[in-house]
Design an enzyme around this catalytic site. Structure first.
Site, mmCIF file in Angstrom:
data_model
loop_
_atom_site.group_PDB
_atom_site.id
_atom_site.type_symbol
_atom_site.label_atom_id
_atom_site.label_comp_id
_atom_site.label_asym_id
_atom_site.label_seq_id
_atom_site.Cartn_x
_atom_site.Cartn_y
_atom_site.Cartn_z
ATOM 1 N N GLU A 192 0.630 -1.103 0.612
ATOM 2 C CA GLU A 192 -0.194 -0.268 -0.035
ATOM 3 C C GLU A 192 0.664 1.409 0.086
ATOM 4 O O GLU A 192 -0.090 2.432 0.159
ATOM 5 C CB GLU A 192 -0.445 0.058 1.424
ATOM 6 C CG GLU A 192 -2.506 -1.080 0.871
ATOM 7 C CD GLU A 192 -1.635 -2.342 1.064
ATOM 8 O OE1 GLU A 192 -2.364 -3.290 -0.397
ATOM 9 O OE2 GLU A 192 -2.134 -2.506 1.599
ATOM 10 N N ASN A 276 -0.926 -7.321 -4.045
ATOM 11 C CA ASN A 276 -1.250 -7.088 -4.912
ATOM 12 C C ASN A 276 -0.461 -6.007 -5.820
ATOM 13 O O ASN A 276 0.810 -5.594 -5.135
ATOM 14 C CB ASN A 276 -2.861 -5.975 -4.473
ATOM 15 C CG ASN A 276 -1.877 -5.527 -3.074
ATOM 16 O OD1 ASN A 276 -1.856 -5.870 -2.246
ATOM 17 N ND2 ASN A 276 -2.115 -3.854 -2.743
ATOM 18 N N ASP A 318 -7.598 -5.365 -4.329
ATOM 19 C CA ASP A 318 -6.927 -5.289 -3.722
ATOM 20 C C ASP A 318 -6.871 -7.223 -3.637
ATOM 21 O O ASP A 318 -6.884 -7.397 -2.133
ATOM 22 C CB ASP A 318 -7.165 -4.816 -2.150
ATOM 23 C CG ASP A 318 -5.488 -4.847 -1.641
ATOM 24 O OD1 ASP A 318 -4.534 -4.915 -1.942
ATOM 25 O OD2 ASP A 318 -6.470 -5.050 -0.477
#
Length: 600
Positions: A192, A276, A318
């Protein structure tokens, strides 16, 4: 050391131990009285041959003793038990305690790392850590700040340290490490934050880096051979990753490696998944984004990749691909096969041949899954192995700044990292799952090192038209891709399961219960509410002829981030705060190990 029999799957994997695997780890794993590795064994089965606690007497379980960790927030992973010593870890600041089980749990030593507290600000989804590892008389800890520490198992003395990443760039750690042969295998977190994922091998005795395999980028940096590394049986070809990204996006492309690792000594292959792609806005990264969302099989000695399988090309939701790969030998179509079973975040349960990477089964393990209709199984099709995306639930097709509603599962997946268990007695996999859907609105975001690189707003809620809860605990037949039975839960089951030769399966719940169920039928045999929500993994050991069950409680993780971090905005915690708001009615923060036994 007394060697006890193991289950069929583990026995097959132990057969070549003197040649391939670390002897100290294999000996410790082979003694069922101990809990020597986070996943129970190299095959990740989380199965124990101990049977003193069984379906007939498990209802008599009582608390034998407890230990407060002194730390709040999410307690994932489990303790280890080696030679009468229990090793307990905590979330950040990642303290480690060595407890003398033969002396009323006396603290033999404690390790309290001094980490920069700023690392907490760049940790996604709570300050969890999934536990320590053991090999060659050492305990290995991978701290949140990516420092790897080797501690003397008897004294706690620091033998060596190494640094695996840079938190100022968003590189952190939440995972355990895997000791194999003379190496420690180490991943990285931070998808992230635009971190480029990698798996790294360090020399077990010195901490020197031996090899590093990136998830994305040039072939030589990914440690692939374009003609020998295969995907679904065919060579991946040159520049397979570079050609699937726009420009240099692969450099901040995610594919982090914060999940679990398994190892087959016969094949000398390590298996793990990549996470991801960055960012969560799929419109900003056209292409398949290889090799994010991929199961990777690599030679432990060199790091060279033997085969890949990308489960979710061009991920739009995700659906991290880091969940554990469980290695078993089972019969498919009348033939015994060396299998790898993966219950992915995307809601599909995959069964592959772990030697070749051949895809054998791909079926939904939650009926609510709707983002794709199927995974194409025809090897002659140009869609072979690809999920068939439903346009209504495609965040890429619907576009930026459009709220795609009713997507199942939510971003935390039909199962997150919480590991399943396998029983060779029943041939079934016992799977803690999420039963959660979401609304997902992607938006344009710019990359800045060390800053969040998400690019989507999420909200989560229970799967509609179902039992009203947010979780199920299921028994899965991986040879057929079928749910055998399913137990509804009010909240996601965020605890790792344990299967035993006593025909009992254990798991924990977010409200704080330890539950014991019949391995054949799923019938509830026992439950006890611990002081806080359970996101830890159940373990077992035997001491002086008596079997014990242990579980860490301490609510947190992605599902419990609202409680753990004091968040109230429903969209915070990447959408989880609103979805799990009711959890605060059932539990509160805590950090405790609870150990159970059947009284004499």
């Amino acid at each position: 050391m007394k060697m006890l029999k193991r289950g069929l799957a583990a026995t097959l994997l132990l057969s070549s131990a003197p040649v391939y695997a670390n002897d100290s780890v294999m000996q410790a794993i082979g003694d069922s009285t101990q809990w020597a590795i986070q996943t129970g064994d190299y095959a990740n089965t989380r199965y124990s041959e101990l049977d003193q606690i069984n379906r007939e007497n498990v209802g008599k379980l009582q608390v034998a003793w407890t230990f407060s960790t002194g730390v709040l927030r999410g307690h994932e992973g489990s303790p280890l038990v080696i030679d009468g010593i229990m090793y307990v870890h905590t979330p950040f600041p990642n303290n480690v305690y060595a407890l003398d089980l033969n002396n009323e749990g006396k603290i033999l030593w404690r390790y309290e790392p001094q980490q920069n507290p700023d690392v907490v600000g760049v940790m996604c989804c709570d300050t969890v850590n999934r536990g320590v590892a053991y090999a060659d008389g050492m305990i290995f800890l991978h701290q949140a700040d990516t420092t790897i520490v080797a501690l003397d198992a008897k004294s706690g003395e620091v033998k060596w340290t190494a640094v695996n990443g840079d938190p100022t760039k968003g590189e952190t750690n939440t995972a355990t490490v895997l000791p194999v042969k003379d190496k420690i295998l180490v991943g990285i977190s931070g998808g992230e934050f635009g971190v480029r994922g990698h798996l790294t091998a360090y020399d077990m005795q010195t901490g020197e880096q031996v090899w590093r395999a990136f998830s994305t980028g040039p072939d030589e940096e990914m440690l692939v051979d374009p003609e020998q590394t295969t995907h679904l049986g065919k060579p991946i070809g040159p520049n397979s990753s570079l050609d699937s990204w726009e420009g240099d996006q692969w450099q901040i492309g995610g594919g982090t490696t914060w999940g679990w690792y398994s190892y087959d000594p016969d094949l000398n292959l390590v298996y793990y998944g990549t996470g991801n792609p960055s960012t969560w806005n799929p419109s900003q990264r056209p292409g398949d984004n290889k090799w994010s969302m991929t199961i990777m099989a690599r030679d432990v000695d060199t790091g060279m990749a033997k085969w890949f399988y990308q489960k979710t090309p061009h991920d739009e939701w995700d659906y991290d691909g880091v969940n554990e790969n469980i290695l078993v030998d089972q019969e498919i179509d009348g033939q015994m096969r060396k299998l790898l079973v993966n219950l992915d975040r995307n809601g599909f349960g995959y069964t592959l041949d772990r030697e070749t990477g051949e895809l054998l089964v791909a079926e939904k393990y939650d009926p609510a899954v709707n983002w794709a209709t199927e995974v194409v199984m025809d090897p002659e099709s140009d869609q072979y192995g690809r999920p068939q995306v439903v346009a209504e639930f495609s965040t890429a097709q619907n576009g930026e700044d459009t709220n795609t509603t009713g997507v199942c599962p939510a971003a935390l997946g039909s199962k997150d990292q919480q590991p399943a268990a396998f029983s060779p007695k029943t041939g079934l996999f016992y799977v803690p799952t999420n039963h959660v859907c979401m609304d997902y609105e992607p938006y344009r975001v710019s990359y800045s090192a060390g800053q969040p690189y998400v690019g989507a707003t999420l909200s989560m809620y229970p799967a509609p038209d179902s039992h009203g809860g947010m979780g199920n605990f299921i028994a899965w037949d991986a040879t057929k891709g079928e749910i055998k039975w399913s137990l509804p839960e009010q909240f996601s089951v965020w605890s790792g399961a344990l299967a035993t030769a006593g025909d009992v399966v254990f798991y924990g719940t977010l409200e704080g219960y330890l539950k014991a169920i019949d391995a054949e039928t799923g019938e509830l045999l026992y439950r006890f509410k611990t002081p806080s929500g359970v996101i830890g993994n159940v373990m077992t050991y035997e001491l002086n002829g008596k079997q014990y069950i242990g579980i860490l409680s301490g609510v947190g993780g992605w599902a419990g981030i609202g409680l753990a971090a004091g968040l109230t905005n429903p969209n915070e915690g990447l959408g989880a705060v609103g979805g799990y708001a009711a959890l605060s009615d059932y539990t509160e923060l805590g950090g405790q190990l609870t150990v159970f036994a059947v009284p004499d």
